[in-house]
Scaffold this active site. Structure first.
Site, short mmCIF file in Angstrom:
data_model
loop_
_atom_site.label_atom_id
_atom_site.label_comp_id
_atom_site.label_asym_id
_atom_site.label_seq_id
_atom_site.Cartn_x
_atom_site.Cartn_y
_atom_site.Cartn_z
N LYS A 53 -19.31 21.73 -16.23
CA LYS A 53 -18.74 22.62 -15.22
C LYS A 53 -19.69 22.71 -14.04
O LYS A 53 -20.90 22.48 -14.20
CB LYS A 53 -18.51 24.03 -15.80
CG LYS A 53 -17.41 24.81 -15.09
CD LYS A 53 -16.01 24.33 -15.47
CE LYS A 53 -14.94 25.13 -14.74
NZ LYS A 53 -13.58 24.71 -15.15
N ASP A 69 -11.20 23.92 -9.45
CA ASP A 69 -11.15 25.18 -10.19
C ASP A 69 -10.85 26.25 -9.14
O ASP A 69 -10.35 25.93 -8.05
CB ASP A 69 -12.48 25.43 -10.92
CG ASP A 69 -12.39 26.54 -11.97
OD1 ASP A 69 -11.91 26.27 -13.08
OD2 ASP A 69 -12.79 27.68 -11.67
#
Length: 457
Positions: free
Chosen positions: A138, A178
């Site tokens: 991430k 995201d």
């Protein structure tokens, strides 16, 4: 050889898990989001270590909870006034046991190391659940795209990718979007990567269809959320048909969860953004929401300008006071606390599907399970986005493009398989009907077995 009783095995497993968690708390005392994700997993995996004591010997928990590496870097860029701005960028490459690191990039002022580690840790098991060869990672920055011009966002994305490009690649680490990072931002980052390196279509996913993106990727997380919840409802003889649905958020996940739920006969009556929420008792007019949020990049309160019978309320928590059959939290982490969970339960909610990353607090999750509310956990429910990202990687590798229908069918089958695996593992390890435990155990076993096979490194 002494025979170890089942009770002794359970005590050994419990002690091991508690000791590892205590170590993690000491090392990460100021990272509450990461600790929450670890605790959520640890609450359910004791039976795994009873059946697989070899995992203790090989330190699976110690290794799987420590990232392979955490990259932090300065991002310097120039705003429209000619002033230099400085933000902080991150990439957590958590675990690549079953494939290259895979996970989105988040641009939001709340981004810090704890949040990126929490998201990366969840990503390990979410990706494993898809059955596709992708590991967990991430990234993100505390940059806030709101109020910035297109030129400022472009300059920031170029500066961010200049640093990030040193650490990623199609077979190493494949970022995606995201919160705060959509097709525009991915496009700017992809363009900068190409300037710095040779053309490699598979280095980012979520790209535009015209330059290596996949049809169906935009819809994937929202559609996948509904596909999973649909399977969950079927098990109890329920369906979206005729159900009242509340969806938080109004980004990609929320918009396409609403679209798919409506196509299955549901009436979606509320959605939100970071300022507040709208309630339309006649059913949300999705085309209006799409135009406001995707086309005009406006605020959800603008919906009432065209639909004056609808109501707008400041603040986000109140959305969960609206009675509904199905709640789909699709905004951000910890948006449903104990108070909101109690209100939903009192109003007769039948099912909750986590479209966002861990949008329910641990206490709220426990309340839903204790009150027999059908509950789909984030790492299973919202895996559709990364699943189609992996399908995009496959298409890039093969230099071809699948139709929307082909991608959607593959997505639906992946979500069905995730549901089946979660149900099976829940039953096998003593948590019948508990999809939180089932998803945790299924994803964990996939990674743990691969780690055992590959030795200590």
């Amino acid at each position: 050889m002494a025979i170890v009783s089942q009770n002794e095995k359970q005590l050994v497993a419990e002690s091991y898990i508690m000791n590892v968690y205590d170590q993690i708390k000491q090392r990460n005392a100021n990272q509450p989001e990461f600790l929450q994700a670890v605790k959520e997993l640890f609450k359910t995996i004791q039976p795994v270590f009873v059946q697989h004591p070899e995992y203790i010997k090989y330190g699976i928990l110690e290794r799987i909870t420590e990232p392979d590496r955490i990259i932090s870097f300065r991002v310097s860029w120039v705003d429209d006034r000619g002033k230099v701005q400085v933000n902080r960028g991150y990439r957590v490459q958590f675990n690549n046991t079953i494939g290259p690191y895979k996970g989105g990039i988040r641009f939001h002022p709340t981004v810090n190391e704890s949040i990126i580690k929490f998201l990366g840790f969840e990503q390990i098991f979410k990706n494993a659940l898809t059955g596709l060869p992708i590991g967990g990672g991430k990234g993100g920055s505390d940059f806030d795209p709101k109020g910035k011009s297109d030129q400022e966002i472009m300059r920031f994305c170029q500066a961010f990718m200049t640093e990030l490009s040193k650490y990623i690649g199609p077979d190493i680490d494949v970022p995606a979007g995201d919160i705060g990072v959509g097709a525009r931002e991915v496009g700017y980052m992809f363009g900068q990567y190409k300037r710095l390196n040779s053309y490699q279509a598979g280095v980012l996913t979520g790209k535009g269809v015209g330059y290596g993106g996949s049809l169906g990727r935009t819809e994937a997380t929202g559609y996948g959320t509904v596909y999973f919840v649909e399977e969950m409802l079927k098990e109890k003889g329920l369906s979206f048909e005729g159900s009242t649905v509340v969806v938080s958020g109004s980004g990609n996940v929320a918009i396409y969860a609403m679209e798919k739920a409506e196509s299955l006969g549901a009436k979606v009556v509320a959605c939100s953004d970071s300022n507040g929420y709208i309630y339309d008792p006649d059913g949300i007019k999705l085309e209006t929401v799409k135009r406001i949020k995707e086309g005009e990049r406006g605020r959800i309160k603008d919906y009432t300008n065209e639909h004056p019978h609808a109501e707008y309320f400041e603040g986000c928590n109140g959305i969960w006071s609206i009675p509904c059959d199905i709640a789909l939290p699709c905004a951000t982490q910890n948006e449903i606390d104990v108070e909101s969970a109690n209100i939903l339960i009192q109003n007769g909610v039948k099912a909750v599907g986590e479209g966002a990353n861990m949008p329910c607090s641990l206490e709220a999750t426990d309340l839903f399970l204790e009150n027999d509310v059908l509950f789909g956990p984030a790492k299973a429910v919202n895996a559709g986005g990364v699943a189609v990202s992996a399908l995009e990687m496959s298409q890039n590798s093969m230099r071809l493009s699948w139709t929307f229908e082909e991608v959607d069918e593959k997505l639906r089958e992946i979500m069905k398989n995730i549901y089946r695996k979660s149900v099976t593992c829940a039953e096998k390890y003593g948590y019948p009907g508990n999809l939180v435990a089932g998803a945790n155990i299924s994803g964990f076993l996939t990674v743990a077995e691969a780690m055992m096979a590959q030795g200590v490194y």
